[in-house]
Design a protein around this motif. Structure first.
Motif, PDB file in Angstrom:
ATOM      1  N   SER A  17     -12.287  -2.912  48.519  1.00 22.60           N
ATOM      2  CA  SER A  17     -12.080  -1.869  47.472  1.00 22.60           C
ATOM      3  C   SER A  17     -11.264  -1.008  48.031  1.00 22.60           C
ATOM      4  CB  SER A  17     -13.427  -0.971  47.145  1.00 22.60           C
ATOM      5  OG  SER A  17     -14.407  -1.866  46.481  1.00 22.60           O
ATOM      6  N   ASN A  18     -10.505  -0.077  47.228  1.00 20.64           N
ATOM      7  CA  ASN A  18      -9.739   0.875  47.825  1.00 20.64           C
ATOM      8  C   ASN A  18     -10.606   2.320  47.693  1.00 20.64           C
ATOM      9  OD1 ASN A  18      -7.715  -0.653  47.931  1.00 20.64           O
ATOM     10  ND2 ASN A  18      -6.792  -0.194  46.160  1.00 20.64           N
ATOM     11  N   VAL A  19     -10.488   2.979  48.858  1.00 18.07           N
ATOM     12  CA  VAL A  19     -11.248   4.179  48.758  1.00 18.07           C
ATOM     13  C   VAL A  19     -10.260   5.437  48.933  1.00 18.07           C
ATOM     14  CG1 VAL A  19     -12.858   6.009  50.123  1.00 18.07           C
ATOM     15  CG2 VAL A  19     -13.150   3.393  50.163  1.00 18.07           C
ATOM     16  N   ASN A  20     -10.242   6.415  47.665  1.00 16.02           N
ATOM     17  CA  ASN A  20      -9.450   7.426  47.649  1.00 16.02           C
ATOM     18  C   ASN A  20      -9.983   8.862  47.380  1.00 16.02           C
ATOM     19  OD1 ASN A  20      -7.169   5.702  47.186  1.00 16.02           O
ATOM     20  ND2 ASN A  20      -7.994   5.278  45.139  1.00 16.02           N
ATOM     21  N   VAL A  21      -9.612   9.694  48.390  1.00 13.38           N
ATOM     22  CA  VAL A  21     -10.142  11.027  48.391  1.00 13.38           C
ATOM     23  C   VAL A  21      -8.891  12.065  48.100  1.00 13.38           C
ATOM     24  CG1 VAL A  21     -11.548  12.884  49.492  1.00 13.38           C
ATOM     25  CG2 VAL A  21     -11.894  10.475  49.864  1.00 13.38           C
ATOM     26  N   PHE A  22      -8.840  12.737  47.054  1.00 13.23           N
ATOM     27  CA  PHE A  22      -7.739  13.611  47.006  1.00 13.23           C
ATOM     28  C   PHE A  22      -7.836  14.865  46.084  1.00 13.23           C
ATOM     29  CE2 PHE A  22      -7.511  10.426  43.522  1.00 13.23           C
ATOM     30  CZ  PHE A  22      -6.975  11.419  42.356  1.00 13.23           C
ATOM     31  N   THR A  56     -19.348  -6.792  37.791  1.00 10.09           N
ATOM     32  CA  THR A  56     -17.924  -7.524  37.411  1.00 10.09           C
ATOM     33  C   THR A  56     -17.034  -6.928  38.454  1.00 10.09           C
ATOM     34  OG1 THR A  56     -17.559  -5.843  35.991  1.00 10.09           O
ATOM     35  CG2 THR A  56     -18.540  -7.845  35.370  1.00 10.09           C
ATOM     36  N   ASP A  57     -15.863  -7.017  38.302  1.00 14.34           N
ATOM     37  CA  ASP A  57     -14.923  -6.577  39.251  1.00 14.34           C
ATOM     38  C   ASP A  57     -14.526  -5.005  38.949  1.00 14.34           C
ATOM     39  OD1 ASP A  57     -14.701  -8.732  40.860  1.00 14.34           O
ATOM     40  OD2 ASP A  57     -12.836  -9.488  39.840  1.00 14.34           O
ATOM     41  N   ASN A  58     -14.980  -4.768  37.695  1.00 13.12           N
ATOM     42  CA  ASN A  58     -14.614  -3.262  37.267  1.00 13.12           C
ATOM     43  C   ASN A  58     -15.723  -2.311  37.864  1.00 13.12           C
ATOM     44  OD1 ASN A  58     -12.446  -4.099  35.690  1.00 13.12           O
ATOM     45  ND2 ASN A  58     -13.782  -4.732  33.991  1.00 13.12           N
ATOM     46  N   GLY A 103     -22.449  10.957  63.973  1.00  9.36           N
ATOM     47  CA  GLY A 103     -23.099  11.014  62.604  1.00  9.36           C
ATOM     48  C   GLY A 103     -23.458   9.249  62.329  1.00  9.36           C
ATOM     49  N   ASN A 104     -24.189   8.902  61.294  1.00  7.00           N
ATOM     50  CA  ASN A 104     -24.409   7.668  61.095  1.00  7.00           C
ATOM     51  C   ASN A 104     -23.528   7.080  60.106  1.00  7.00           C
ATOM     52  OD1 ASN A 104     -26.871   7.521  62.841  1.00  7.00           O
ATOM     53  ND2 ASN A 104     -27.967   8.726  61.066  1.00  7.00           N
ATOM     54  N   GLY A 105     -22.506   7.749  59.711  1.00 10.22           N
ATOM     55  CA  GLY A 105     -21.488   7.332  58.568  1.00 10.22           C
ATOM     56  C   GLY A 105     -20.575   6.043  59.089  1.00 10.22           C
ATOM     57  N   MET A 106     -20.367   5.276  58.337  1.00  9.11           N
ATOM     58  CA  MET A 106     -19.295   4.262  58.421  1.00  9.11           C
ATOM     59  C   MET A 106     -18.611   3.885  57.135  1.00  9.11           C
ATOM     60  SD  MET A 106     -19.880   0.433  60.190  1.00  9.11           S
ATOM     61  CE  MET A 106     -20.367   1.285  61.530  1.00  9.11           C
ATOM     62  N   LEU A 107     -17.330   3.720  57.137  1.00 12.95           N
ATOM     63  CA  LEU A 107     -16.455   3.056  55.963  1.00 12.95           C
ATOM     64  C   LEU A 107     -15.637   2.160  56.132  1.00 12.95           C
ATOM     65  CD1 LEU A 107     -14.387   5.773  53.972  1.00 12.95           C
ATOM     66  CD2 LEU A 107     -14.071   3.392  54.025  1.00 12.95           C
ATOM     67  N   THR A 108     -16.047   1.004  55.575  1.00  8.36           N
ATOM     68  CA  THR A 108     -15.099  -0.290  55.536  1.00  8.36           C
ATOM     69  C   THR A 108     -14.889  -0.691  54.161  1.00  8.36           C
ATOM     70  OG1 THR A 108     -16.704  -1.335  56.912  1.00  8.36           O
ATOM     71  CG2 THR A 108     -15.525  -2.590  55.715  1.00  8.36           C
ATOM     72  N   ALA A 109     -13.357  -0.732  54.143  1.00  8.74           N
ATOM     73  CA  ALA A 109     -12.771  -0.833  52.786  1.00  8.74           C
ATOM     74  C   ALA A 109     -11.391  -1.569  52.992  1.00  8.74           C
ATOM     75  CB  ALA A 109     -12.491   0.418  51.907  1.00  8.74           C
ATOM     76  N   ASN A 169     -21.316  -3.346  48.264  1.00  7.33           N
ATOM     77  CA  ASN A 169     -21.084  -4.387  47.241  1.00  7.33           C
ATOM     78  C   ASN A 169     -20.387  -3.717  45.962  1.00  7.33           C
ATOM     79  OD1 ASN A 169     -22.463  -6.597  48.610  1.00  7.33           O
ATOM     80  ND2 ASN A 169     -24.124  -5.816  48.007  1.00  7.33           N
ATOM     81  N   ILE A 170     -19.315  -3.202  46.201  1.00  8.61           N
ATOM     82  CA  ILE A 170     -18.581  -2.451  45.180  1.00  8.61           C
ATOM     83  C   ILE A 170     -17.223  -3.070  45.200  1.00  8.61           C
ATOM     84  CG2 ILE A 170     -17.460  -0.362  44.325  1.00  8.61           C
ATOM     85  CD1 ILE A 170     -20.343  -0.280  44.167  1.00  8.61           C
ATOM     86  N   ASN A 171     -16.698  -3.756  44.018  1.00 10.73           N
ATOM     87  CA  ASN A 171     -15.365  -4.483  43.915  1.00 10.73           C
ATOM     88  C   ASN A 171     -14.474  -3.331  43.423  1.00 10.73           C
ATOM     89  OD1 ASN A 171     -16.293  -6.885  44.762  1.00 10.73           O
ATOM     90  ND2 ASN A 171     -17.235  -7.259  42.697  1.00 10.73           N
ATOM     91  N   GLY A 172     -14.811  -2.395  42.650  1.00  8.18           N
ATOM     92  CA  GLY A 172     -13.728  -1.621  42.178  1.00  8.18           C
ATOM     93  C   GLY A 172     -13.540  -0.460  43.108  1.00  8.18           C
ATOM     94  N   HIS A 173     -12.491   0.369  42.495  1.00  7.83           N
ATOM     95  CA  HIS A 173     -12.198   1.798  43.208  1.00  7.83           C
ATOM     96  C   HIS A 173     -13.187   2.595  43.563  1.00  7.83           C
ATOM     97  CE1 HIS A 173      -8.059   0.287  43.464  1.00  7.83           C
ATOM     98  NE2 HIS A 173      -7.554   0.541  42.295  1.00  7.83           N
ATOM     99  N   ILE A 174     -13.342   3.388  44.774  1.00  5.46           N
ATOM    100  CA  ILE A 174     -14.130   4.289  44.869  1.00  5.46           C
ATOM    101  C   ILE A 174     -13.247   5.646  44.904  1.00  5.46           C
ATOM    102  CG2 ILE A 174     -15.933   5.499  46.701  1.00  5.46           C
ATOM    103  CD1 ILE A 174     -16.644   2.541  47.466  1.00  5.46           C
ATOM    104  N   ARG A 175     -13.317   6.579  44.285  1.00  5.67           N
ATOM    105  CA  ARG A 175     -12.597   7.764  44.069  1.00  5.67           C
ATOM    106  C   ARG A 175     -13.576   8.655  44.031  1.00  5.67           C
ATOM    107  NH1 ARG A 175      -8.312   7.371  39.364  1.00  5.67           N
ATOM    108  NH2 ARG A 175     -10.134   7.543  38.277  1.00  5.67           N
TER     109      ARG A 175
END
Length: 218
Positions: free
Chosen positions: A127-132, A15-17, A181-187, A70-76
């Motif tokens: 999704s929104n990605v937040n690091v804080f 789900t979107d959650n 590095g192999n990292g990639m961030l799409t949000a 395939n994550i629809n919610g926030h990534i925090r």
């Protein structure tokens, strides 16, 4: 200390959650040392010392080489909390000669890291990605020395060190050599925020009464 080492994570069909959260909380309350000394007689000599050292470490991270997709919610990824180092010393001397040496110390060297590592792949375009981090570090020292007599002498020392460090980042830290590095961030939205508060307080009080009275306060 919390960290997630990713190999693969998928939210397909959820789900979107559906969301990813990594949270570390530095709520250590109060690290406290209290010392009190009372001396009386023809010659009363006191030495009172109270020292508090806090060096807590915390980490909230997504690291390793893997994929979150395939994550629809926030990534925090976030760190919160408060650390307190408190030292209090008191000494009282009374007599023909009253001498006090009183030392109070409070040292807070806590450290927090919050990040998403440079090898992590995040593919979550909706999704929104937040690091804080949101942390408060306190260091407080209180010292009271009281002497009374024909000769009354006080030496009172207050020492405070509040060396708190907190870092939040995505990819490389500021003190790392940048490498491939192999990292990639799409949000949809990416946010890195830092909120750190430090409170440093020191109070020293020396009271000497007699024919000869001397106070030394540092």
């Amino acid at each position: 200390m919390y960290s997630a080492s990713v190999t693969s994570a998928s939210g397909a069909g959820q789900t979107d959650n559906n969301a990813v959260t990594v949270h570390s909380n530095m709520d250590f309350g109060q690290v406290m040392t209290i010392n009190g000394v009372i001396g009386a007689g023809a010659a009363a000599v006191n030495v009172s010392a109270a020292g508090t050292y806090f060096g807590g470490n915390s980490k909230a991270a997504i690291e390793g080489a893997g994929t979150i997709e395939n994550i629809n919610g926030h990534i925090r990824v976030y760190t919160t909390g408060i650390t307190r180092a408190i030292g209090a010393a008191a000494s009282v001397a009374g007599g023909a000669a009253g001498v006090n040496a009183s030392i109070a110390m409070a040292i807070n060297r806590s450290h927090a890291e919050t990040y998403i590592g440079r090898e992590v792949i995040i593919n979550a375009p909706s999704s929104n990605v937040n690091v804080f981090h949101n942390i408060t570090a306190e260091a407080r020292a209180y010292n009271v020395a009281v002497s009374g007599g024909a000769a009354a002498v006080n030496a009172s020392v207050v020492l405070i060190i509040n060396n708190f460090q907190a870092h939040s980042w995505i990819g490389h830290t500021s003190d790392q050599n940048v490498s491939a590095g192999n990292g990639m961030l799409t949000a949809d939205q990416i946010t890195v925020k830092a909120n750190a508060n430090t409170i440093t307080e020191g109070i020293g009080l020396g009271v000497a009464a007699g024919l000869v009275a001397g106070n030394g306060l540092v």
